[in-house]
Design a protein around this motif. Sequence first.
Motif, PDB file in Angstrom:
ATOM      1  N   SER A 116       0.834  -1.210   0.000  1.00 39.74           N
ATOM      2  CA  SER A 116       0.000   0.000   0.000  1.00 39.74           C
ATOM      3  C   SER A 116       0.865   1.254   0.000  1.00 39.74           C
ATOM      4  O   SER A 116       0.491   2.281  -0.594  1.00 39.74           O
ATOM      5  CB  SER A 116      -0.932  -0.002   1.213  1.00 39.74           C
ATOM      6  N   ILE A 117       2.022   1.193   0.632  1.00 38.83           N
ATOM      7  CA  ILE A 117       2.936   2.336   0.652  1.00 38.83           C
ATOM      8  C   ILE A 117       3.522   2.553  -0.738  1.00 38.83           C
ATOM      9  O   ILE A 117       3.562   3.682  -1.247  1.00 38.83           O
ATOM     10  CB  ILE A 117       4.049   2.111   1.689  1.00 38.83           C
ATOM     11  N   VAL A 118       3.952   1.478  -1.367  1.00 36.95           N
ATOM     12  CA  VAL A 118       4.521   1.582  -2.717  1.00 36.95           C
ATOM     13  C   VAL A 118       3.467   2.054  -3.709  1.00 36.95           C
ATOM     14  O   VAL A 118       3.749   2.843  -4.618  1.00 36.95           O
ATOM     15  CB  VAL A 118       5.114   0.229  -3.145  1.00 36.95           C
ATOM     16  N   ASN A 119       2.222   1.593  -3.544  1.00 38.28           N
ATOM     17  CA  ASN A 119       1.150   1.989  -4.465  1.00 38.28           C
ATOM     18  C   ASN A 119       0.875   3.487  -4.423  1.00 38.28           C
ATOM     19  O   ASN A 119       0.388   4.058  -5.404  1.00 38.28           O
ATOM     20  CB  ASN A 119      -0.135   1.227  -4.148  1.00 38.28           C
ATOM     21  N   ALA A 120       1.165   4.121  -3.294  1.00 34.12           N
ATOM     22  CA  ALA A 120       0.977   5.569  -3.221  1.00 34.12           C
ATOM     23  C   ALA A 120       1.846   6.278  -4.252  1.00 34.12           C
ATOM     24  O   ALA A 120       1.446   7.312  -4.818  1.00 34.12           O
ATOM     25  CB  ALA A 120       1.321   6.075  -1.814  1.00 34.12           C
ATOM     26  N   VAL A 121       3.023   5.741  -4.507  1.00 35.29           N
ATOM     27  CA  VAL A 121       3.907   6.319  -5.515  1.00 35.29           C
ATOM     28  C   VAL A 121       3.510   5.862  -6.910  1.00 35.29           C
ATOM     29  O   VAL A 121       3.444   6.657  -7.849  1.00 35.29           O
ATOM     30  CB  VAL A 121       5.377   5.936  -5.225  1.00 35.29           C
ATOM     31  N   ARG A 122       3.214   4.583  -7.056  1.00 37.09           N
ATOM     32  CA  ARG A 122       2.903   4.025  -8.379  1.00 37.09           C
ATOM     33  C   ARG A 122       1.616   4.589  -8.958  1.00 37.09           C
ATOM     34  O   ARG A 122       1.540   4.910 -10.144  1.00 37.09           O
ATOM     35  CB  ARG A 122       2.748   2.505  -8.293  1.00 37.09           C
ATOM     36  N   GLU A 123       0.569   4.683  -8.135  1.00 35.91           N
ATOM     37  CA  GLU A 123      -0.768   4.950  -8.645  1.00 35.91           C
ATOM     38  C   GLU A 123      -1.193   6.401  -8.506  1.00 35.91           C
ATOM     39  O   GLU A 123      -2.168   6.818  -9.136  1.00 35.91           O
ATOM     40  CB  GLU A 123      -1.779   4.057  -7.912  1.00 35.91           C
ATOM     41  N   ARG A 124      -0.465   7.148  -7.643  1.00 33.68           N
ATOM     42  CA  ARG A 124      -0.853   8.538  -7.452  1.00 33.68           C
ATOM     43  C   ARG A 124       0.366   9.411  -7.740  1.00 33.68           C
ATOM     44  O   ARG A 124       1.327   8.957  -8.361  1.00 33.68           O
ATOM     45  CB  ARG A 124      -1.412   8.730  -6.036  1.00 33.68           C
ATOM     46  N   ARG A 125       0.322  10.647  -7.359  1.00 36.41           N
ATOM     47  CA  ARG A 125       1.415  11.561  -7.728  1.00 36.41           C
ATOM     48  C   ARG A 125       2.322  11.851  -6.531  1.00 36.41           C
ATOM     49  O   ARG A 125       2.937  12.895  -6.446  1.00 36.41           O
ATOM     50  CB  ARG A 125       0.823  12.861  -8.274  1.00 36.41           C
ATOM     51  N   VAL A 126       2.384  10.909  -5.617  1.00 32.90           N
ATOM     52  CA  VAL A 126       3.197  11.072  -4.411  1.00 32.90           C
ATOM     53  C   VAL A 126       4.679  11.105  -4.786  1.00 32.90           C
ATOM     54  O   VAL A 126       5.166  10.240  -5.515  1.00 32.90           O
ATOM     55  CB  VAL A 126       2.924   9.932  -3.411  1.00 32.90           C
ATOM     56  N   ARG A 127       5.376  12.106  -4.262  1.00 33.28           N
ATOM     57  CA  ARG A 127       6.810  12.204  -4.497  1.00 33.28           C
ATOM     58  C   ARG A 127       7.593  12.338  -3.185  1.00 33.28           C
ATOM     59  O   ARG A 127       8.796  12.527  -3.201  1.00 33.28           O
ATOM     60  CB  ARG A 127       7.123  13.399  -5.407  1.00 33.28           C
ATOM     61  N   LEU A 128       6.888  12.258  -2.056  1.00 37.51           N
ATOM     62  CA  LEU A 128       7.558  12.232  -0.758  1.00 37.51           C
ATOM     63  C   LEU A 128       6.865  11.190   0.111  1.00 37.51           C
ATOM     64  O   LEU A 128       5.705  11.363   0.489  1.00 37.51           O
ATOM     65  CB  LEU A 128       7.519  13.606  -0.091  1.00 37.51           C
ATOM     66  N   LEU A 129       7.560  10.106   0.394  1.00 37.20           N
ATOM     67  CA  LEU A 129       7.053   9.084   1.311  1.00 37.20           C
ATOM     68  C   LEU A 129       7.551   9.421   2.710  1.00 37.20           C
ATOM     69  O   LEU A 129       8.763   9.402   2.969  1.00 37.20           O
ATOM     70  CB  LEU A 129       7.554   7.698   0.914  1.00 37.20           C
ATOM     71  N   TYR A 130       6.625   9.754   3.585  1.00 40.07           N
ATOM     72  CA  TYR A 130       6.993  10.025   4.981  1.00 40.07           C
ATOM     73  C   TYR A 130       6.694   8.751   5.747  1.00 40.07           C
ATOM     74  O   TYR A 130       5.581   8.515   6.215  1.00 40.07           O
ATOM     75  CB  TYR A 130       6.187  11.215   5.523  1.00 40.07           C
ATOM     76  N   LEU A 131       7.718   7.898   5.836  1.00 40.75           N
ATOM     77  CA  LEU A 131       7.538   6.553   6.340  1.00 40.75           C
ATOM     78  C   LEU A 131       7.469   6.537   7.864  1.00 40.75           C
ATOM     79  O   LEU A 131       8.428   6.893   8.548  1.00 40.75           O
ATOM     80  CB  LEU A 131       8.691   5.669   5.860  1.00 40.75           C
TER      81      LEU A 131
END
Length: 410
Positions: free
Chosen positions: A285-300
């Motif tokens: 689900s974390i990776v999908n935020a980048v793949r499927e949306r326009r997320v460019r900063l993962l605040y893990l």
Amino acid sequence: MKKILTVLTIAALTAAVLAAAAGGLAEKGHRRVEVAVDFADVQVLARDSGVSVQEQLTGLRDLGATAVGLRESAVLRYMSEGRVAAATGGELLNSWRQTGLLHPRLLSLQESGRLEPEAVYLLTDEHALAIRLLEAAQVKLGSPAQLLSDSPPYVLEVMADINRVLLLRAGLDYRDVNLARELGLRVVARPDNPFLKSDASVRRTLEPFLALPRELLSAVVFEGPEATGFPEHLETAAAALNEAQAPVGVVEVVAPQAGVSSLAARNGGRAVLVHSNAPTATLQSIVNAVRERRVRLLYLRLPLLDPELPAAGPALLAGVTAELERLGWRTGRAEPLPHPWQHPALLLLYFLGVAAAAGLLGVEILRKEETWLWSIPAAALGAQLAAWLVLPDHQARQLSSVAAALILPV
């Protein structure tokens, strides 16, 4: 009349399609994502793992972390680290009556009758920290505060409720900043908004973050439910962000932080979509935020409630970075997505297209082409231009988009 309106509508639609295509191609080529860990999470992980914060952060960097989220340090943190002691004057007086013991610096205040029961007294051996606490109390709390000694231990008197004083944030701890710099990590700024009731307090909160070198500062992701400066001092915050050319982080999924969209619009479009995962979120689900949306900063956020945290935390980070790399993403600075085709002349053409479509709709409904019908597209264009002048840029564009979505299908 119909021909002119049709040409304008088609021209605007063509420009919009080309702009969308150019934006899509630019987005497709933007394959870099920042992976940040929260400094408070790192402290918990280090404690549970039995290592120093520096060792823990070094390990996370080696697993793919590229940035660390830093907040202003609160009085509570300094107390837990043994760098500040805090008590009300009433507590100190009661302790003295019961034990006859009091710090010599405070005892002199008590003997001279200057120990105020309603005041909060902070003691620290660090002069720079004492000055930061003094400035924060004066500017953020708006409370009378004074430094009562000019040598260690420094005694600070604040006329405020102790609960407010304990939660008071007093700027960045530059030991944290230096640690990030030494490890080659960027800083995700996490300013908050409580206690900020003036332009001066907003500037005082943002200044330590925005004064960081541009190569060190990744983005500004506000802490809490609202942006720093909301609601009455957003212009001050926007001016500071513009001057620093710092991207604003817009956190997805969760309830929108009040004022962030407005700040992003005032910031020249320098915005980065941020994904901050829930503690129980899966790697996919974390990776999908980048793949499927326009997320460019993962605040893990690390799984702090996991009983196997010392192993689970690093494993989650390693898994995320490995999967992103497998999918063709690379880690790096959080940069706003490029926005080609944003010239004001094109925006005017879009407005003209919507106005022309409104005119065409009027012609089709009335089944006539008369001179006075030009008032329909003129009024539609005037309304859009008025909205653009009065409202923030993004809201004016949204209203025009809504009008287009209603008019064009009809």
